[in-house]
Scaffold this motif. Structure first.
Motif, short mmCIF file in Angstrom:
data_model
loop_
_atom_site.label_atom_id
_atom_site.label_comp_id
_atom_site.label_asym_id
_atom_site.label_seq_id
_atom_site.Cartn_x
_atom_site.Cartn_y
_atom_site.Cartn_z
N LEU A 194 -7.54 -3.43 4.25
CA LEU A 194 -7.95 -2.60 3.34
C LEU A 194 -6.47 -1.88 4.18
O LEU A 194 -6.26 -1.58 5.79
N CYS A 195 -6.03 -1.32 3.41
CA CYS A 195 -4.82 -0.26 4.40
C CYS A 195 -5.03 0.81 4.83
O CYS A 195 -5.82 1.86 4.34
N SER A 196 -4.65 1.45 5.45
CA SER A 196 -5.45 2.50 6.50
C SER A 196 -3.68 3.11 7.25
O SER A 196 -2.66 3.22 7.11
N ARG A 217 -15.52 -5.09 10.76
CA ARG A 217 -13.75 -4.90 10.49
C ARG A 217 -12.71 -5.19 11.53
O ARG A 217 -13.49 -4.76 12.78
N TRP A 220 -7.91 10.21 9.07
CA TRP A 220 -7.55 9.08 8.56
C TRP A 220 -8.15 8.38 6.67
O TRP A 220 -8.95 9.58 6.85
N TYR A 221 -7.07 8.43 6.17
CA TYR A 221 -7.53 7.77 5.31
C TYR A 221 -7.36 6.00 5.43
O TYR A 221 -6.53 5.63 5.55
N TRP A 222 -8.19 5.87 3.51
CA TRP A 222 -8.69 4.35 3.94
C TRP A 222 -7.70 3.90 2.30
O TRP A 222 -8.27 4.63 1.28
N CYS A 273 0.78 -0.93 0.09
CA CYS A 273 -0.08 0.05 -0.19
C CYS A 273 0.77 1.78 0.09
O CYS A 273 1.79 1.23 1.05
N TRP A 325 -2.92 -2.47 8.66
CA TRP A 325 -3.64 -3.43 7.89
C TRP A 325 -5.34 -3.34 8.46
O TRP A 325 -4.90 -4.30 9.74
N TYR A 326 -6.17 -3.98 8.09
CA TYR A 326 -7.16 -4.28 8.85
C TYR A 326 -7.98 -4.87 7.20
O TYR A 326 -7.45 -4.81 6.22
#
Length: 122
Positions: free
Chosen positions: A94-96, A45, A110-112, A22, A36-37
């Motif tokens: 999902l990357c965060s 999640r 926060w960005y996803w 990512c 990572w989630y």
């Protein structure tokens, strides 16, 4: 515009490995931590792992000893090496990133990423 672009998901047999990648694109100030989630169908999640700018890591109990998170501060990128994969690891990953939008910003955002599918067959 800040975007998180992920890659590396796919289909793998149980016991196999995958590596997720990512990268943060766009102009930003600095990144606090990245992680990572994952979210499986019908489940909430959950955090898989995260890493601070200084390299400190934290893992979910279910992935300790199997997954390794690492970060490239020059590329503003994060990796997730997933080994000994199990069918229970099947999910959208999902990357965060928790980051300051610009130099001088006082509050991080926060960005996803859009998510990448990981499917582990038995």
């Amino acid at each position: 515009q800040v975007q998180l672009v992920e890659s590396g998901g796919g289909l793998v047999q149980a016991g196999g490995s995958l590596r997720l990648y990512c990268e943060v694109s766009g102009s930003i100030g600095s990144i606090n931590f990245m992680g990572w989630y994952r979210q499986a169908p019908g489940k909430q999640r959950e955090l898989v792992a995260h890493v601070t700018g200084g390299g400190n890591t934290n893992y979910a109990d279910s992935v300790k000893g199997r997954f390794i998170i690492s970060r490239d501060n020059i590329k503003n990128a994060v990796y997730l090496q997933m080994n000994s994969l199990e069918p229970e690891d099947t999910a959208v990953y999902l990357c965060s990133a928790n980051l300051f939008r610009h130099t001088g910003a006082m509050i991080p955002d926060w960005y996803w990423g859009q998510g990448t599918q990981v499917t582990v067959s038995s």
